[in-house]
Write a protein that holds these residues in place. Structure first.
Motif, PDB file in Angstrom:
ATOM      1  N   VAL A  24       0.874  -0.723   0.398  1.00 17.62           N
ATOM      2  CA  VAL A  24      -0.001   0.268   0.138  1.00 17.62           C
ATOM      3  C   VAL A  24       0.800   1.473  -0.213  1.00 17.62           C
ATOM      4  N   ILE A  33      -2.557  -0.934  -5.349  1.00 14.58           N
ATOM      5  CA  ILE A  33      -2.977  -0.670  -3.847  1.00 14.58           C
ATOM      6  C   ILE A  33      -3.873  -1.649  -3.640  1.00 14.58           C
ATOM      7  N   VAL A  37      -4.348  -3.823  -0.226  1.00 15.00           N
ATOM      8  CA  VAL A  37      -5.610  -4.073   0.485  1.00 15.00           C
ATOM      9  C   VAL A  37      -5.948  -5.270   0.983  1.00 15.00           C
ATOM     10  N   LEU A  40      -3.761  -7.634   2.725  1.00 13.76           N
ATOM     11  CA  LEU A  40      -3.728  -6.802   4.357  1.00 13.76           C
ATOM     12  C   LEU A  40      -5.896  -7.974   5.249  1.00 13.76           C
ATOM     13  N   LEU A  41      -6.227  -7.552   3.917  1.00  9.82           N
ATOM     14  CA  LEU A  41      -7.882  -8.289   4.785  1.00  9.82           C
ATOM     15  C   LEU A  41      -7.521  -9.941   4.774  1.00  9.82           C
ATOM     16  N   GLU A  74     -15.317  -4.601  -1.447  1.00  9.64           N
ATOM     17  CA  GLU A  74     -14.634  -3.530  -1.733  1.00  9.64           C
ATOM     18  C   GLU A  74     -13.997  -3.370  -3.347  1.00  9.64           C
ATOM     19  N   PHE A  82     -11.889   2.733 -10.268  1.00  5.31           N
ATOM     20  CA  PHE A  82     -10.960   2.677 -11.363  1.00  5.31           C
ATOM     21  C   PHE A  82     -10.588   3.107 -12.551  1.00  5.31           C
TER      22      PHE A  82
ATOM     23  N   LEU B 172      -9.036   4.581  -1.517  1.00 10.76           N
ATOM     24  CA  LEU B 172      -7.688   3.351  -1.137  1.00 10.76           C
ATOM     25  C   LEU B 172      -7.772   4.116   0.203  1.00 10.76           C
ATOM     26  N   GLY B 174      -9.711   5.091   2.407  1.00 12.58           N
ATOM     27  CA  GLY B 174     -10.908   4.097   2.857  1.00 12.58           C
ATOM     28  C   GLY B 174     -10.646   2.524   3.898  1.00 12.58           C
ATOM     29  N   SER B 175     -10.457   2.089   2.823  1.00 18.03           N
ATOM     30  CA  SER B 175     -10.117   0.327   2.106  1.00 18.03           C
ATOM     31  C   SER B 175      -9.129   0.439   3.227  1.00 18.03           C
ATOM     32  N   LEU B 176      -7.842   1.207   3.246  1.00 20.58           N
ATOM     33  CA  LEU B 176      -6.797   0.477   3.678  1.00 20.58           C
ATOM     34  C   LEU B 176      -7.168   0.800   5.875  1.00 20.58           C
ATOM     35  N   THR B 178     -10.220  -0.079   6.507  1.00 15.69           N
ATOM     36  CA  THR B 178     -11.096  -0.953   6.950  1.00 15.69           C
ATOM     37  C   THR B 178      -9.762  -2.113   7.970  1.00 15.69           C
TER      38      THR B 178
END
Lengths: 104, 498
Positions: A24, A33, A37, A40-41, A74, A82, B172, B174-176, B178
């Protein structure tokens, strides 16, 4: 049935979190990015599943399912955003988006 | 006839169900594309008001339910419908009503009007879900329903470059944020083996894993801090406000920010921060104190130098986020607890109507002059006396002038800071309130003392005037009779500690 020790799983999830955060912070393309993410989730998801095998109840499993749903939603809305940015600017490189900034 | 368990849940969830029905019907009603359809805002308003009515009917005893079943409010249920839920639902629905009234004749949406009103209702439903939750799962789920709806709302105006840019930036970051919240939650789950808010707090108070707990709390704070516009995480907020359309920025400012603070209050006040008086809470309180001071300073000094209305209101919102953080710090000690909850709830409520009124006037001005530079407000007192009067009242209230609601909320916040022993917060808060007089006063001077630079007439529309009247009544009413709100916020405190 073979089981994996909890420290190994936690090491994996923490490593994934580090990889995702690095992605990120360093990547320029919005798609990369978004992928970071998602990593990360998923690192949070591994934690939920790993901890719920060591605890009673179904909270952890339920949360893991909902995190997968959140990640999918998301990704869907992210790709749409995008696409819209690509139509207006011709690329999805984040550093090239400098239309909005402080004037003072 | 006694109501069973399922019917009871149906009754308590009726405000949310009405809004979800509203989302679907608003989508269906928007069949005439490329045409302004006055039916859509009217439908949106009707669903918000019927949801309000359902909320009050479900929370009062007009239609009593059987005592043998009772409201499912034990600490082990996933949802808890207490006074804190009632407060959150009132905040969410009031924000929805104000946004609908402000955008009624807005010329921003020549198409996609149906999407706008449907997504607003969806986001408000998410806010109500998170305010009812007693468990991390519906809390995060409701927060995500609200977030994903706002990502779509910001980039709704597809033709405008600035909206696309604001949308991708907000998405971008906001999702980080979360994923930060989820990772912090997973650490708490590992430490306490539960996702129930009160259980997490109780188990955690007895455990000795303080360092990991501090890490998890920091992750959650950083994640929520972005939408609450707390300083180290505020970087893209002014840009997003600048790029998005006024009606959407209005929603971001008054609903999204309050929802983020609500999540913070749920996790910190209901979960991990109740006065257990151990080292962990005190360390966390000191860390949040530093962040609150930085937030107040950056927000107020940033607002001094802005030249456009949206960025001005963005920085004003950042400074008020700093004021609200005082309450979370003061909640740690037994002495400051009562006034911390009084101050936090009153300030969230006051901020909604003060900033809502400012945005309603800003929508009128920006529609007429097609720009949001601050110099267009010069001479507004002569061209549109009512709008400029309400804007002046809302700015005086935001700055904290005595008879208005904004004074009382800041009064309780600073009182809580002093009672809990964090004097530095009260000192910085009072100094920064004094600074805020300058920039709010500058625009009031523009409106009433300066000559107009534009000849454009500022038109006002009936729905906006109605919304401004609501804000005016609340700013004066709860300012003069703030005791009536304080008795409610004492019920909220009892609910938080139950």
């Amino acid at each position: 049935m073979t089981t994996i020790d909890l420290p190994i799983i936690l090491f994996t999830s923490t490593a994934l979190f580090g990889i995702g955060l690095y992605g990120v912070l360093t990547q320029k393309s919005a798609i990369r990015i978004l992928i970071s993410v998602e990593i990360l989730l998923n690192s949070a998801n591994i934690n939920f599943v790993a901890f719920s095998t060591y605890s009673e109840g179904y909270d952890g499993w339920t949360m893991a399912l909902f995190v997968m749903a959140i990640a999918a939603a998301e990704a869907a809305i992210g790709i749409a955003i995008f696409l819209n940015v690509f139509r207006r600017f011709g690329s999805v490189n984040v550093p090239s988006l400098v239309g909005l900034r402080e004037e003072v | 006839m006694t109501l069973g368990f399922d019917t009871l849940y149906l009754r308590m969830f009726s405000p949310i169900i009405i809004l979800f029905v509203g989302v679907v019907l608003t989508f269906v009603a928007d069949l005439r594309k490329n045409e302004r359809n006055p039916l859509l805002p009217a439908m949106s308003l009707a669903f918000f008001i019927s949801s309000f009515i359902a909320l009050f009917l479900s929370m009062t005893d007009i239609f009593p339910y059987s005592d043998t079943v009772g409201v499912p409010d034990s600490n082990l249920s996933t949802f808890h419908f207490g006074d804190f839920y009632l407060f959150g639902a009132i905040l969410a629905l009031s924000a929805g009503v104000l946004v609908t009234l402000g955008s009624w004749y807005s010329n921003w949406f020549d198409q996609d009007q149906g999407f706008f009103y449907a997504l607003i209702q969806l986001a408000v439903a998410g806010f109500i879900i998170l305010s009812a939750s007693e468990n991390f799962i519906p809390l995060i789920l409701g927060y995500e329903i609200l977030s994903i709806a706002t990502y779509a709302l910001i980039s709704l105006k597809k033709e405008r470059k600035s909206a696309a840019e604001a949308g991708i930036k907000y998405f971008l970051v906001g999702s980080l944020s979360t994923s930060m919240i989820l990772f912090g939650t997973s650490i708490f789950f590992g430490l306490t083996h539960s996702l129930q808010l009160s259980t997490v707090g109780q188990v955690f108070a007895e455990s000795d894993q303080q360092v990991l707990g501090f890490l998890a709390a920091s992750f959650i704070f950083a994640g929520v801090g972005f939408k609450a516009s707390i300083v180290p995480f505020h970087a893209v907020i002014p840009d997003v406000y600048d790029g998005a359309d006024y009606s959407i920025v209005n929603f971001l400012a008054i609903a999204s920010k309050n929802a983020a603070f609500f999540v913070l209050a749920k996790i910190f006040l209901r979960g991990i921060m109740p006065p257990f008086d151990d080292e962990f809470q005190n360390t966390l309180a000191i860390a949040i104190t530093i962040i609150a001071i930085i937030t107040m300073i950056i927000g107020n000094l940033g607002a001094l130098v802005q030249t456009t209305m949206k960025r001005f209101l963005a920085y004003s919102g950042i400074s008020h986020a700093g004021f609200m953080l005082i309450a979370i710090v003061a909640y740690v000690s037994d002495d400051g607890q009562v006034d911390a909850v009084n101050g936090l709830t009153l300030h969230m409520f006051a901020y909604l109507f003060m900033t809502g009124a400012a945005f309603l006037v800003a929508i009128l001005v920006s529609q007429s002059v097609k720009s949001d530079e601050l110099y267009h407000y010069k001479g507004l007192g002569k061209t549109n006396i009512f709008a400029s009067f309400v804007l002046a009242i809302s700015f005086l209230s935001l700055a904290g002038i005595p008879p208005l609601i904004g004074f009382w909320s800041k009064f309780y916040l600073f009182k809580a800071a002093i009672e809990s022993g964090y004097y530095i917060l009260a000192i910085v808060g009072i100094i920064m309130s004094a600074v805020s007089f300058f920039y709010y006063g500058r625009i009031i001077k523009y409106m009433f003392a300066d000559e107009s630079v534009t000849e454009t007439e500022i038109r006002s529309f009936f729905p906006t005037i109605f919304g401004l009247l609501i804000c005016l009544v609340i700013m004066f009413g709860f300012g003069l009779w703030s005791d009536s709100f304080i008795s409610f916020s004492e019920d909220i405190l009892a609910d938080l500690l139950s």
